[in-house]
Design a protein around this motif. Structure first.
Motif, PDB file in Angstrom:
ATOM      1  N   VAL A 178       0.858  -1.188   0.000  1.00  0.00           N
ATOM      2  CA  VAL A 178       0.000   0.000   0.000  1.00  0.00           C
ATOM      3  C   VAL A 178       0.892   1.234   0.000  1.00  0.00           C
ATOM      4  O   VAL A 178       1.739   1.407   0.883  1.00  0.00           O
ATOM      5  CB  VAL A 178      -0.932   0.019   1.234  1.00  0.00           C
ATOM      6  N   ILE A 179       0.714   2.074  -1.014  1.00  0.00           N
ATOM      7  CA  ILE A 179       1.487   3.309  -1.137  1.00  0.00           C
ATOM      8  C   ILE A 179       0.562   4.473  -0.786  1.00  0.00           C
ATOM      9  O   ILE A 179      -0.477   4.655  -1.420  1.00  0.00           O
ATOM     10  CB  ILE A 179       2.026   3.494  -2.564  1.00  0.00           C
ATOM     11  N   MET A 180       0.925   5.235   0.218  1.00  0.00           N
ATOM     12  CA  MET A 180       0.098   6.357   0.672  1.00  0.00           C
ATOM     13  C   MET A 180       0.825   7.661   0.393  1.00  0.00           C
ATOM     14  O   MET A 180       1.874   7.926   0.970  1.00  0.00           O
ATOM     15  CB  MET A 180      -0.203   6.229   2.166  1.00  0.00           C
ATOM     16  N   ASP A 181       0.281   8.471  -0.498  1.00  0.00           N
ATOM     17  CA  ASP A 181       0.885   9.747  -0.886  1.00  0.00           C
ATOM     18  C   ASP A 181       0.193  10.880  -0.133  1.00  0.00           C
ATOM     19  O   ASP A 181      -0.943  11.245  -0.441  1.00  0.00           O
ATOM     20  CB  ASP A 181       0.752   9.938  -2.404  1.00  0.00           C
ATOM     21  N   GLU A 182       0.858  11.418   0.871  1.00  0.00           N
ATOM     22  CA  GLU A 182       0.321  12.521   1.684  1.00  0.00           C
ATOM     23  C   GLU A 182      -1.076  12.202   2.227  1.00  0.00           C
ATOM     24  O   GLU A 182      -2.007  13.006   2.068  1.00  0.00           O
ATOM     25  CB  GLU A 182       0.273  13.817   0.870  1.00  0.00           C
ATOM     26  N   PRO A 183      -1.269  11.068   2.898  1.00  0.00           N
ATOM     27  CA  PRO A 183      -2.631  10.699   3.319  1.00  0.00           C
ATOM     28  C   PRO A 183      -3.194  11.582   4.420  1.00  0.00           C
ATOM     29  O   PRO A 183      -4.409  11.648   4.597  1.00  0.00           O
ATOM     30  CB  PRO A 183      -2.466   9.259   3.807  1.00  0.00           C
ATOM     31  N   THR A 184      -2.330  12.264   5.185  1.00  0.00           N
ATOM     32  CA  THR A 184      -2.823  13.058   6.319  1.00  0.00           C
ATOM     33  C   THR A 184      -2.860  14.547   6.024  1.00  0.00           C
ATOM     34  O   THR A 184      -3.082  15.347   6.928  1.00  0.00           O
ATOM     35  CB  THR A 184      -1.926  12.818   7.554  1.00  0.00           C
ATOM     36  N   VAL A 228      -2.042  -2.045  11.802  1.00  0.00           N
ATOM     37  CA  VAL A 228      -2.697  -3.338  11.540  1.00  0.00           C
ATOM     38  C   VAL A 228      -2.175  -3.937  10.240  1.00  0.00           C
ATOM     39  O   VAL A 228      -1.914  -5.145  10.150  1.00  0.00           O
ATOM     40  CB  VAL A 228      -4.232  -3.169  11.493  1.00  0.00           C
ATOM     41  N   LEU A 229      -2.018  -3.087   9.207  1.00  0.00           N
ATOM     42  CA  LEU A 229      -1.471  -3.566   7.939  1.00  0.00           C
ATOM     43  C   LEU A 229      -0.082  -4.169   8.147  1.00  0.00           C
ATOM     44  O   LEU A 229       0.235  -5.244   7.622  1.00  0.00           O
ATOM     45  CB  LEU A 229      -1.392  -2.414   6.931  1.00  0.00           C
ATOM     46  N   ILE A 230       0.749  -3.481   8.920  1.00  0.00           N
ATOM     47  CA  ILE A 230       2.107  -3.959   9.185  1.00  0.00           C
ATOM     48  C   ILE A 230       2.063  -5.282   9.948  1.00  0.00           C
ATOM     49  O   ILE A 230       2.785  -6.236   9.620  1.00  0.00           O
ATOM     50  CB  ILE A 230       2.893  -2.894   9.979  1.00  0.00           C
ATOM     51  N   LYS A 231       1.198  -5.355  10.954  1.00  0.00           N
ATOM     52  CA  LYS A 231       1.061  -6.580  11.751  1.00  0.00           C
ATOM     53  C   LYS A 231       0.640  -7.761  10.885  1.00  0.00           C
ATOM     54  O   LYS A 231       1.045  -8.907  11.125  1.00  0.00           O
ATOM     55  CB  LYS A 231       0.050  -6.343  12.873  1.00  0.00           C
ATOM     56  N   ASN A 232      -0.148  -7.478   9.853  1.00  0.00           N
ATOM     57  CA  ASN A 232      -0.633  -8.538   8.958  1.00  0.00           C
ATOM     58  C   ASN A 232       0.351  -8.846   7.826  1.00  0.00           C
ATOM     59  O   ASN A 232       0.010  -9.561   6.882  1.00  0.00           O
ATOM     60  CB  ASN A 232      -1.988  -8.140   8.367  1.00  0.00           C
ATOM     61  N   GLY A 233       1.556  -8.294   7.920  1.00  0.00           N
ATOM     62  CA  GLY A 233       2.587  -8.628   6.951  1.00  0.00           C
ATOM     63  C   GLY A 233       2.554  -7.829   5.665  1.00  0.00           C
ATOM     64  O   GLY A 233       3.258  -8.161   4.700  1.00  0.00           O
ATOM     65  N   LYS A 234       1.750  -6.783   5.610  1.00  0.00           N
ATOM     66  CA  LYS A 234       1.699  -5.938   4.408  1.00  0.00           C
ATOM     67  C   LYS A 234       2.892  -4.982   4.394  1.00  0.00           C
ATOM     68  O   LYS A 234       3.482  -4.665   5.424  1.00  0.00           O
ATOM     69  CB  LYS A 234       0.405  -5.130   4.354  1.00  0.00           C
TER      70      LYS A 234
END
Length: 498
Positions: free
Chosen positions: A163-169, A186-192
């Motif tokens: 997942v690539i997030m470009d300036e999400p905040t 959560v994404l990191i914990k799930n191995g993403k």
């Protein structure tokens, strides 16, 4: 099968004579968040578009899970498990929220749309991000910040491996940012794998383990995420910018703007004063009434009760034209759709509000307008080849300075800024902050509405906090802290959080 780890090496890309990428290399592993930072034009977006299949590199190698791969199209990227969440919104305003989220991948059974299931999924992911709305409403009815959350939800529901997030905040307030961080964890914990692009340097250590810094299309350094923000900025801009929030304060003058018991769509009983030479910050959660407050003062919406006084002159309501005539102007939050004509030049954008003053007989005094634009470009340090250059060729930071120059060409005494540094790089932010200092030293009064908490704390002389359309507190610079602003923005009492 997972595409991770991802390895990029020797990546190059040119647009004519402009070299956007110069042998870029980086890696992202499963269960890792990599922060990618750099000024506008450093090559971040080009690299991400290559990963998402929107651009083809001139040379270089992508290796997914040990296998060299060429991403040939956005659909191919999705099939591989790569999702790019764009900074610039990729939404269809007339369509509903749920239709936007599932556009192009609608769920059907025997040719019948599973609308109930889609409705539940869309509602669930938005609530996880802190946005509780009717997903059948059109996207056009949402604020920019709410639309940003819809864009993020759309990407997260693709169940991608990278997942690539470009300036999400960029348009989010602190509580929404923290909920997004929880989703990333959560994404990191799930191995993403997550590639996180941000100009908000203080956010990086919250979710990332490493920081890769791009400058002029090249990787100039890799740092641990807990390194000081000053070190990251120094690598990004190639110099030490010193104090990041360079607010130089002076005693304020008399009252420029008085708002008394103002009630309008989205706000109730708003009362405050803004003084000459002062920056008054306005903060709060997404949808707390910040945008509605600006609209009511500037005359875009009509108050149902209350009073606005500009330089002591009282108004029940204004129109934008009347506001400008009386020395008050506004810089909108969405520069591409509200602040600029993207098909026009710098000069045409900057001088539009005053063309009628220089064109009484229907013949443009081109020499006067060119000279006026040149003066403003120098004053606001707009970096461009000439005033005839297309606005689309400028970086986000320079586009934002054009919007501010366009507002200031009417010579206002009061300036309302909505998200003044949204989506601009660190160097451009610093220049905008220095510009605000110059304006307040000239005696201008600035109402700065921002979701960037460090920006509010660093640049405001006082801060008004909104909650559900009402002012819950006004803090001076000495007493304002990140913790206090967050407590107040979520509707809690300070005495309950000693």
């Amino acid at each position: 099968m997972s595409i991770l780890p991802l390895t990029i090496s020797g990546m190059t890309k040119s647009y004519g004579a402009v070299r956007a990428l110069r042998g870029v290399g980086l890696t992202v592993g499963p269960g890792e968040c990599l922060a990618l930072v750099g000024e506008n034009g450093a090559g971040k977006s080009t690299l991400m578009r290559i990963l998402a299949g929107e651009e083809r590199p001139d040379s270089g190698v992508l290796v997914f899970n040990g296998r060299p791969t060429a991403v040939t199209s956005p659909r191919h990227a999705q099939e591989l498990g790569i999702c790019l969440i764009h900074q610039e919104l990729q939404l269809v305003p007339p369509l509903s929220v749920v239709d936007n989220i599932f556009l192009g991948r609608e769920e059907t059974r025997l040719g019948v749309l599973k609308s109930g299931r889609q409705h539940k999924q869309a509602t669930r992911i938005l609530e996880e991000l802190g946005l509780r709305i009717d997903v059948t409403e059109p996207v056009s009815s949402l604020s920019i910040a709410e639309q940003q959350l819809v864009e993020i939800a759309k990407g997260l529901l693709r169940n991608a491996e990278l997942v690539i997030m470009d300036e999400p905040t960029a348009a989010l307030a602190p509580p929404e940012v923290e909920r997004l961080f929880s989703v990333i964890r959560v994404l990191i914990k799930n191995g993403k794998g997550v590639i996180y692009i941000s100009h908000r340097i203080d956010e990086i250590s919250e979710v990332a383990s490493r920081v890769v810094v791009l400058r002029d299309g090249s990787v100039v350094g890799e740092l641990p995420a807990n390194v000081s923000g000053r070190e990251v900025v120094k690598l990004m801009v190639g110099r030490d910018v010193g104090e990041f929030y360079p607010r130089t304060r002076q005693p304020p003058g008399g009252t420029a703007l008085e708002v008394r018991d103002l009630t309008a769509p989205g706000i109730s009983d708003i009362t405050f004063d803004l003084r000459y030479g002062e920056i008054l910050g306005v903060g709060g959660l997404v949808g707390a009434g910040q945008r509605e407050l600006a609209a009511a003062i500037y005359g875009r919406t009509r108050p149902s009760s209350g009073e606005i006084r500009i330089h002591g002159t009282s108004f029940v309501s204004l129109s934008p034209l009347a506001a400008i005539v009386h020395g008050l102007t506004l810089v909108p939050e969405d520069r591409r759709h509200e602040g600029l004509n993207m098909k026009a030049s710098i000069a045409e954008n900057v001088t539009l509000p005053v063309v009628h003053r220089h064109d009484p007989w229907g013949v443009l005094k081109l020499r006067d307008l060119t000279a006026l634009t040149g003066d403003l470009m120098e004053r606001f340090r707009i970096k461009a080849n000439s005033s005839a250059q297309s606005i689309t060729e400028l970086s986000g930071g320079n586009q934002q300075k054009v919007v501010i120059a366009r507002a200031m060409i009417t010579q206002p005494a009061i300036l309302i800024l909505l998200e003044p540094t949204r989506g601009v790089d660190v160097g451009a932010k610093f220049e905008i902050y220095e510009l605000l200092n110059r304006l307040t030293h000239e005696g201008k009064a600035v109402l700065m509405i921002s979701s960037d908490l460090p920006e509010l704390l660093g640049m405001s002389d006082r801060i008004v906090v909104l909650y559900k359309g009402r002012i819950v507190s006004t803090l001076n610079r000495a007493e304002a802290t990140r913790e206090k602003l967050t407590v107040l923005a979520t509707g809690q009492r300070l005495d309950a959080h000693p």
